[in-house]
Design a protein around this motif. Structure first.
Motif, mmCIF file in Angstrom:
data_model
loop_
_atom_site.group_PDB
_atom_site.id
_atom_site.type_symbol
_atom_site.label_atom_id
_atom_site.label_comp_id
_atom_site.label_asym_id
_atom_site.label_seq_id
_atom_site.Cartn_x
_atom_site.Cartn_y
_atom_site.Cartn_z
ATOM 1 N N ALA A 29 41.254 -29.167 48.618
ATOM 2 C CA ALA A 29 40.272 -29.391 47.543
ATOM 3 C C ALA A 29 40.870 -28.979 46.204
ATOM 4 O O ALA A 29 40.580 -29.557 45.171
ATOM 5 C CB ALA A 29 39.012 -28.588 47.817
ATOM 6 N N TYR A 30 41.716 -27.967 46.235
ATOM 7 C CA TYR A 30 42.236 -27.436 44.980
ATOM 8 C C TYR A 30 43.653 -26.974 45.231
ATOM 9 O O TYR A 30 43.907 -26.248 46.174
ATOM 10 C CB TYR A 30 41.360 -26.266 44.524
ATOM 11 C CG TYR A 30 41.591 -25.883 43.093
ATOM 12 C CD1 TYR A 30 41.127 -26.716 42.068
ATOM 13 C CD2 TYR A 30 42.257 -24.725 42.756
ATOM 14 C CE1 TYR A 30 41.324 -26.382 40.741
ATOM 15 C CE2 TYR A 30 42.459 -24.382 41.442
ATOM 16 C CZ TYR A 30 41.987 -25.211 40.439
ATOM 17 O OH TYR A 30 42.180 -24.890 39.129
ATOM 18 N N LYS B 151 42.356 -33.477 47.512
ATOM 19 C CA LYS B 151 41.203 -34.246 47.971
ATOM 20 C C LYS B 151 40.536 -34.925 46.802
ATOM 21 O O LYS B 151 39.926 -35.952 46.906
ATOM 22 C CB LYS B 151 40.194 -33.260 48.565
ATOM 23 C CG LYS B 151 39.956 -33.460 50.034
ATOM 24 C CD LYS B 151 38.859 -32.517 50.451
ATOM 25 C CE LYS B 151 38.625 -32.645 51.933
ATOM 26 N NZ LYS B 151 37.652 -31.662 52.393
ATOM 27 N N PHE B 152 40.674 -34.213 45.674
ATOM 28 C CA PHE B 152 39.930 -34.721 44.554
ATOM 29 C C PHE B 152 40.691 -34.483 43.274
ATOM 30 O O PHE B 152 40.929 -33.369 42.871
ATOM 31 C CB PHE B 152 38.600 -33.984 44.491
ATOM 32 C CG PHE B 152 37.651 -34.671 43.595
ATOM 33 C CD1 PHE B 152 37.030 -35.825 44.030
ATOM 34 C CD2 PHE B 152 37.410 -34.215 42.319
ATOM 35 C CE1 PHE B 152 36.150 -36.496 43.199
ATOM 36 C CE2 PHE B 152 36.541 -34.886 41.493
ATOM 37 C CZ PHE B 152 35.907 -36.016 41.942
ATOM 38 N N ASN B 153 41.093 -35.549 42.664
ATOM 39 C CA ASN B 153 41.768 -35.430 41.395
ATOM 40 C C ASN B 153 41.117 -36.403 40.444
ATOM 41 O O ASN B 153 40.950 -37.575 40.784
ATOM 42 C CB ASN B 153 43.243 -35.788 41.568
ATOM 43 C CG ASN B 153 44.138 -34.671 41.074
ATOM 44 O OD1 ASN B 153 43.652 -33.640 40.620
ATOM 45 N ND2 ASN B 153 45.425 -34.872 41.172
ATOM 46 N N ALA B 154 40.725 -35.895 39.291
ATOM 47 C CA ALA B 154 40.096 -36.797 38.348
ATOM 48 C C ALA B 154 41.105 -37.869 37.975
ATOM 49 O O ALA B 154 42.274 -37.587 37.791
ATOM 50 C CB ALA B 154 39.662 -36.038 37.115
ATOM 51 N N GLY B 155 40.651 -39.094 37.869
ATOM 52 C CA GLY B 155 41.537 -40.174 37.426
ATOM 53 C C GLY B 155 42.272 -40.819 38.580
ATOM 54 O O GLY B 155 41.935 -41.910 39.011
ATOM 55 N N SER B 156 43.253 -40.105 39.124
ATOM 56 C CA SER B 156 44.026 -40.735 40.200
ATOM 57 C C SER B 156 43.240 -40.640 41.501
ATOM 58 O O SER B 156 42.345 -39.821 41.643
ATOM 59 C CB SER B 156 45.364 -40.034 40.350
ATOM 60 O OG SER B 156 45.153 -38.757 40.898
ATOM 61 N N SER B 157 43.554 -41.474 42.450
ATOM 62 C CA SER B 157 42.800 -41.440 43.689
ATOM 63 C C SER B 157 43.681 -40.941 44.820
ATOM 64 O O SER B 157 44.898 -41.065 44.794
ATOM 65 C CB SER B 157 42.269 -42.833 44.025
ATOM 66 O OG SER B 157 43.354 -43.713 44.088
ATOM 67 N N ALA B 158 43.023 -40.327 45.771
ATOM 68 C CA ALA B 158 43.736 -39.723 46.875
ATOM 69 C C ALA B 158 44.394 -40.773 47.748
ATOM 70 O O ALA B 158 45.456 -40.563 48.320
ATOM 71 C CB ALA B 158 42.768 -38.885 47.710
ATOM 72 N N GLU B 159 43.763 -41.973 47.798
ATOM 73 C CA GLU B 159 44.191 -42.923 48.818
ATOM 74 C C GLU B 159 45.617 -43.432 48.646
ATOM 75 O O GLU B 159 46.347 -43.581 49.618
ATOM 76 C CB GLU B 159 43.223 -44.114 48.940
ATOM 77 C CG GLU B 159 42.792 -44.710 47.637
ATOM 78 C CD GLU B 159 41.500 -44.083 47.168
ATOM 79 O OE1 GLU B 159 40.769 -44.719 46.429
ATOM 80 O OE2 GLU B 159 41.225 -42.917 47.526
#
Lengths: 805, 125
Positions: B83-84, B104-112
């Protein structure tokens, strides 16, 4: 009764005179010749002597002379029978009162005696009056003097509030009348003894100690209080009277002295002493005068004390009732002020007696002594936090500064103690709350975002354009929320002191290039051009690459946000002597003057343009400022509405030596705190000089950077490390590492480095390394010792290696 | 050729469902479990190629789970979700052979996209 002596050789005449005079009421004595007459005269001391001039043996003239010699006031009347006027004149010249002739006219005699008696009475009266006048004059003189002293003393009270001044005046005034060689006074209170001495002549300084001792003894005896135990302050007033001419004095022994106590109320508070090296130097009059002066001085002192006490009690009651602890020590470390709150904070019981010694012991256990010492050596305000251990540890913030009097002399040190335990706890809870909440918020956000992404990627099924638009907006706003959460987390971590810098040598120009290229797409959308002026000769800086990137990203992002279409953003890197100055300048909307000083505050959002515009979190600049603060840099902003804004920040240049010392310092503090060991390891390139020649500094930098990477991968916990390129060394500070652990690590490092292919200019290069190790606290206790020890161990091993081939 | 089998471990059911769909969409076979214990069981009993572990889970967390797996399986490829980003955690996990850390979570870019790259790397290994 008036006594009359008759001296006459003629018996008839004697008898006649005796009868007559006795009848007239005089006590009458008779003698038949000069010698006999004088005998009676000495015994009876008569008022009047009647003497016949012509007598066998001692005659009347001789008797007259003798009588006048013995007691001049006696009136002598001479009797003459046959003698001529010459003898009479001689008698009168010799101060006979009058003469009578034989045969004696008794009425004339009686009148003559009466006249003589009247003269005597007048003379006595006259003398008495004269004496009276003299006495009155002296009295007046003394009164004037006393008034003078009193006047001076009251002036001293009104203007100086200063004992010293008052005592000096008294001593100088006394000197006008009393012939002393040294005058001294002693005043004492619960804490201290204050002695003031004024030797009159330069030579009399030798007495000072004797007088001091005698005073202390006298006062101790008089009051029954052992004042020797108290603190002694002695002041020697200058002997500005010089040398008394003519008079020779033996300045080696005090021959007479006189003490008069100062009594205030009914309590002896001190004593004044006058001493002389002459015997019986002080008359009764002097002593009386000194008493008078001492009494006046006592009342002056009393009034002075009243004034001071009144002033003090105002201050004291204020300090006593303060909610902060106040602690003041004088230059010797004795307590001046310790208010109830400070006692409570430092853990003293309500009735416990706190002496200076007890307090000093206590201060040592909580490190407050170090705070005060630091303040005394740095001579400015020190703000430090100390912990008072207990069931619940209490955290005190100590604002400590020097106490300086009106004459700019340091007279002590004061510390104001504030209990910040609750604030700290609230702060900690806030940070914990922020971090928990942020983590908790993240997960549902992540799921929501992934869900939306799944639909947008049309994995579960086709969506139409409208649906796509709505979901895209939703996703963008989830991102925005995420940014806010990230910022909150960042700032709470920095504020909690959890963020440490991972310094490494960084090429700032390259960093700026990289940052700009990552933000270029956004700028391109608004047709914003970049202008960058580098500082090509600037050597790499020891900074945290990620954090400085974040700073530039924040500033440039803001610039893009607030710059309208076709604007320009200039980024400038300037090499200043001891720091690097970076600025980001835009042609944007600017910031209003009244907002300039608030832009770095938390949750302050920069002036919004009405209508569209990206919305910020209000945390970006606050974080930026904190990140620069971590680097010990500064940031400021200049702006003009509608013209643009310029944000400038500095990054101090830190040498590897300083950085290493900082790491060692932090390491030693941690090691001490956690009672663990710490190791210093030097990894040194073998054949450094040849390698440097071959691959130049650039090559060395590459090799050392890669060594650093290798090391980072092997060490489990984050490690502080510096590369010294001019020496070809990588230096590590390893926490929790005993010698055994460090040697094990060394093995791993060596293996990895030996196996590594360093690529320089496309060629594969091998590098050999050697190690130096020192362990704290077992092998060395200070930074210098550690560095020295590690270097020695490195050299020894190098030698060994060379010897072995 | 049999599909690459991926074990997805996360205590958040919602995340598990969505990720499972996505990874299956990419053409992998996915086994989704909600805790470390179950994950260890799966690796023991079934042939598994790649494990995607959540770093923070109640009870047995990602690193502990991986340590257990490593006791009997040293070759399996591991990707970790977090998560961080915590630097310490990254360094610790890398030593256990984690191929990639995916925020898991990044603003802007995606995890996938990152996950896709990591999976491709894991397959090559």
């Amino acid at each position: 009764m008036t006594k009359v002596l008759v001296i006459d050789d003629e018996e008839i005449s004697r008898r006649m005179l005796k009868r007559l005079l006795t009848m007239a009421g005089y006590e009458t004595f008779v003698a038949d010749g000069g010698e006999a007459g004088l005998k009676i005269f000495k015994k009876e001391n008569p008022d009047i002597v009647l003497v016949d001039i012509e007598m066998p043996g001692m005659d009347g003239i001789e008797v007259l002379g003798e009588v006048k010699k013995i007691f001049a006031q006696t009136e002598v009347i001479v009797i003459t029978g046959h003698g001529g006027m010459e003898t009479v004149i001689e008698a009168l010249r010799k101060d006979a009162f009058d003469y009578i002739t034989k045969p004696i006219n008794y009425d004339e005699l009686k009148i003559t005696i009466k006249r003589a008696l009247e003269k005597q009475r007048l003379l006595i009266e006259n003398r008495r009056m004269h004496e009276e006048t003299v006495k009155q004059r002296d009295e007046l003189k003394k009164r004037i003097f006393e008034i003078d002293v009193l006047y001076n003393a009251s002036n001293a009270i009104s203007y100086t509030l200063d004992y010293q001044q008052l005592l000096k005046l008294i001593m100088e005034s006394l000197f006008k009348i009393v012939d002393y060689d040294i005058c001294a006074s002693l005043l004492f209170d619960a804490h201290a003894v204050n002695i003031t001495l004024k030797p009159v002549y330069a030579q009399s300084v030798g007495f000072v100690d004797k007088v001091k001792k005698s005073l202390i003894e006298s006062v101790s005896m008089l009051t029954g209080e052992n004042i020797r135990e108290k603190r002694m302050d002695a002041y020697l007033l200058p002997s500005d009277f010089g040398v008394k001419p003519k008079e020779e004095r033996q300045f080696d022994e005090l021959k007479s002295f006189f003490n008069v106590p100062f009594i205030v109320g009914s309590k002896t508070i001190g004593m004044i002493n006058v001493s002389s090296c002459k015997e019986n130097a002080f008359s009764e009059g002097d002593i009386k005068l000194i008493y008078t002066i001492a009494n006046q001085a006592s009342s002056s002192i009393e009034r002075l004390q009243e004034v001071i006490t009144a002033e003090k009690s105002k201050m004291e009651s204020m300090v006593e009732s303060m909610s902060e602890g106040v602690l003041m020590l004088d230059e010797r470390g004795d307590i001046v002020v310790l208010n109830p709150k400070a006692r409570e904070m430092l853990g003293f019981g309500g009735k416990e007696e706190v002496t200076s010694r007890v307090l000093n012991e206590k201060m040592k256990t909580v490190n407050l002594d170090k705070v005060l010492q630091e303040c005394q050596s740095k001579k400015h305000l020190i703000v430090k936090e100390i912990i008072i251990p207990g069931k619940i540890n209490i955290i005190l913030r100590c604002n400590t500064s020097l106490v300086i009097n009106a004459k700019k002399k340091t007279i002590g040190v004061v510390s104001v103690l504030r209990d910040i335990t609750k604030e700290k706890e609230v702060d900690r809870m806030k940070n914990e709350f922020v971090s928990t909440v942020s983590h908790e918020l993240r997960t549902p956000l992540a799921i929501t975002k992934e869900g939306i992404n799944l639909i947008l990627d049309e994995i579960p099924g086709k969506i139409n354009k409208k649906q796509d638009n709505i979901l895209t907006t939703a996703r963008d706003n989830i991102d925005r929320l995420a940014r806010i959460i990230n910022n909150l987390l960042d700032i709470s971590k920095i504020e909690a002191g959890e963020v440490t810098l991972n310094r490494n040598l960084v090429d700032i120009d390259a960093l700026v290039d990289k940052t700009i290229s990552s933000l270029k797409p956004q700028a391109d959308k608004k047709n914003i051009k970049f202008k960058v002026s580098y500082s090509p000769d600037l050597s790499d800086l020891y900074v945290d690459q990620d954090k400085v990137t974040q700073v530039f990203t924040n500033l440039i992002n803001n610039a893009i946000k607030f710059t309208i279409e076709k604007g320009r953003i200039s980024v400038t890197i300037k090499d200043k002597d001891k720091e690097v100055e970076c600025s980001v300048n835009d042609t944007g909307i600017g910031i209003p003057g009244d907002e300039l000083d608030k832009v770095f505050d938390k949750f302050h959002q920069l002036g919004r343009v009405s209508g569209a515009g990206e919305k910020g979190t209000g945390l970006g600049l606050a974080i930026t400022k904190k990140l620069i603060g971590l680097h010990n840099g500064r940031i400021w902003v200049e702006s003009e509405l509608d013209k643009g804004s310029k944000f400038t920040f500095t990054l101090p240049k830190i040498g590897t030596e300083i950085l290493l010392r900082e790491y060692l310092n932090n390491g030693m503090i941690q090691a001490k705190k956690q009672k663990i060991t710490m190791s210093l390891m030097i990894i040194s390139l073998t054949n450094f000089e040849q390698m440097k020649e071959k691959y130049k500094t650039k090559g060395i930098i590459k090799i050392l950077s890669q060594i650093r990477e290798i090391v980072t991968k092997i060490v489990f916990s984050p490690t502080n490390m510096v590369n010294t390129y001019h020496k070809g060394e990588t230096v590590l500070v390893l926490l929790k590492a005993r010698r055994r652990d460090t040697l094990a690590l060394e093995k791993k490092f060596k293996k990895a480095i030996n196996a590594h292919q360093f690529i320089i200019k496309g060629k594969s290069v091998k590098a050999g390394v050697n190690f130096g190790i020192a362990v704290y606290p077992e092998e060395a206790q200070t930074k210098d010792e550690l560095i020295k020890k590690a270097k020695v161990s490195l050299e020894e091993r190098e030698k060994m290696r060379n010897n072995n081939g | 050729m049999a599909k690459t089998r991926i074990l997805l471990v996360d205590d958040e059911k919602g995340f598990l469902d969505i990720m499972k769909q996505r990874i299956e969409f990419w053409g992998y076979e996915v086994i989704a479990v909600s805790n470390g214990k179950k994950a260890i069981n799966v690796v023991r009993k079934r042939k598994t190629d790649i494990v995607i572990l959540d770093y923070m889970m109640p009870g047995m967390d990602g690193v502990s789970t991986l340590k257990e797996i490593r006791k009997f399986n040293s070759h399996i490829s591991v990707i970790m979700f977090t998560a961080y980003i915590d630097e310490r955690a990254v360094i610790g996990a890398e030593k256990l052979g984690v191929i990639a850390f995916i925020p898991k979570f990044n603003a802007g870019s995606s995890a996938e996209s990152k996950l896709k790259t990591a999976l491709q790397m894991a397959e090559k290994k």
